[in-house]
Design a protein around this motif. Structure first.
Motif, PDB file in Angstrom:
ATOM      1  N   GLN A 286     -12.202  -3.194   9.529  1.00  0.00           N
ATOM      2  CA  GLN A 286     -11.090  -4.051   9.113  1.00  0.00           C
ATOM      3  C   GLN A 286     -10.336  -3.441   7.928  1.00  0.00           C
ATOM      4  N   ILE A 287      -9.019  -3.632   7.921  1.00  0.00           N
ATOM      5  CA  ILE A 287      -8.178  -3.252   6.782  1.00  0.00           C
ATOM      6  C   ILE A 287      -7.357  -4.471   6.402  1.00  0.00           C
ATOM      7  N   ARG A 288      -7.465  -4.856   5.154  1.00  0.00           N
ATOM      8  CA  ARG A 288      -6.650  -5.974   4.647  1.00  0.00           C
ATOM      9  C   ARG A 288      -6.481  -5.779   3.143  1.00  0.00           C
ATOM     10  N   LEU A 295       0.506  -8.508   2.260  1.00  0.00           N
ATOM     11  CA  LEU A 295      -0.759  -7.926   2.703  1.00  0.00           C
ATOM     12  C   LEU A 295      -0.519  -6.957   3.843  1.00  0.00           C
ATOM     13  N   CYS A 296      -1.214  -5.842   3.787  1.00  0.00           N
ATOM     14  CA  CYS A 296      -1.192  -4.868   4.880  1.00  0.00           C
ATOM     15  C   CYS A 296      -2.557  -4.937   5.559  1.00  0.00           C
ATOM     16  N   LEU A 303      -1.074  -0.869  12.098  1.00  0.00           N
ATOM     17  CA  LEU A 303      -0.995  -1.571  10.819  1.00  0.00           C
ATOM     18  C   LEU A 303       0.124  -2.600  10.867  1.00  0.00           C
ATOM     19  N   HIS A 304      -0.073  -3.716  10.189  1.00  0.00           N
ATOM     20  CA  HIS A 304       0.960  -4.728  10.039  1.00  0.00           C
ATOM     21  C   HIS A 304       1.055  -5.122   8.574  1.00  0.00           C
TER      22      HIS A 304
END
Length: 312
Positions: A286-288, A295-296, A303-304
């Motif tokens: 996870q990436i947050r 937040l990315c 990626l959002h």
């Protein structure tokens, strides 16, 4: 001024100070009947009405049309007064060009920032640890909302502008806030520039040239970022990002965040995001990460970025 060739007719931002007075006079002499003045009344100091009356008197004497635009330049919590005033000015310029001067089809607006202003901007950027965008300082020309803005005096020292006006017997007004040293820019002007002048007499020319070099390098980086973004996709595919070098990842992510969301990551935020991208090798990783005002995060293979406050 000989090298200044804007699309006519031209509007000049006229505060009544020395710099804008010289620019307005020089433009009016070079293009008779093609120059219009815009005075922005910021409404933040008692002397504002005096500035307005002075500008009206000057334009009557020169036979130039003048539009006075009143704006609310008060700054919000956490916003610098300079930034608030700048944003209010640009909104006012656009409104004047599109409404009051609509019939004369103003396409160009000239601003009177000079070499000392450029040096101050560069020093402020360096004090913040800025990268190439900050070290590029102020551009000589750019487009915004259908208008082309120009700064034809960026290579001219403030002292030369005043000497030119004195030689012609032209008066101007002094903004009292320009000598208030609670503002960092004014402390630079009062304390640093004289010291630089004594140590490096040509510093205005060399600093302005350095800013121009930085701007040229930044333009190349933007071209590379646009090419990389077209390759990795929008939103960016993580595996495609990983195939790029870390500096190119940083470059394309800055470009994507800024152009798509007007989000500007801090150095620490971007470094953390790059670290997470580097170790993102499993489906469940996870990436947050907080980036700018939002937040990315990872969503599947890409990626959002989003601003949680907008979703509330």
């Amino acid at each position: 001024m000989a090298a200044f060739t804007p699309t006519l007719p031209l509007a000049v931002a006229f505060s009544g100070g020395a710099d804008s007075t010289a620019l307005l006079l020089a433009c009016a002499e070079k293009w008779p009947g093609q120059v219009h003045a815009i005075h922005i009344h910021h409404g933040v100091q008692a002397a504002g009405d005096d500035f307005e009356r002075h500008c009206q008197a000057v334009c009557v004497r020169l036979g130039l049309p003048l539009v006075v635009k009143r704006v609310d330049a008060r700054h919000a919590s956490g916003q610098s007064p300079e930034d608030a005033a700048r944003r209010a000015r640009y909104k006012a310029f656009e409104a004047v060009a599109l409404v009051e001067y609509a019939q004369v089809a103003i396409k160009s607006i000239a601003l009177a920032q000079h070499a000392d202003d450029q040096v101050e901007t560069l020093l402020l950027a360096l004090s913040r640890g800025a990268g190439l965008p900050g070290m590029s300082a102020m551009p000589a020309s750019w487009r915004r909302a259908g208008l082309t803005y120009h700064r034809p005096l960026l290579g001219v020292a403030a002292s030369d502008i005043r000497r030119w006006l004195v030689g012609r017997g032209v008066a101007w007004i002094e903004d009292p806030t320009n000598v208030d040293e609670q503002f960092t820019r004014n402390r630079i002007r009062a304390r640093l520039l004289p010291a630089l002048d004594a140590t490096f007499p040509q510093f205005r020319d060399t600093f302005v040239r350095s800013a121009a070099h930085a701007a040229q390098a930044q333009a190349v980086l933007l071209d590379v970022a646009a090419q990389d973004l077209a390759h990795i996709g929008d939103p960016p595919a993580i595996t495609q990002l990983q195939a790029l070098s870390r500096p190119r990842q940083a470059n394309v992510l800055r470009h994507w965040l800024n152009t798509a969301f007007q989000a500007v990551p801090s150095t620490a935020q971007l470094a953390e995001l790059l670290d997470q991208i580097a170790v993102c090798t499993t489906r469940g990783h996870q990436i947050r990460i907080k980036v700018g005002t939002g937040l990315c995060e990872r969503r599947g293979a890409v990626l959002h970025w989003y601003n949680p406050a907008v979703l509330l």
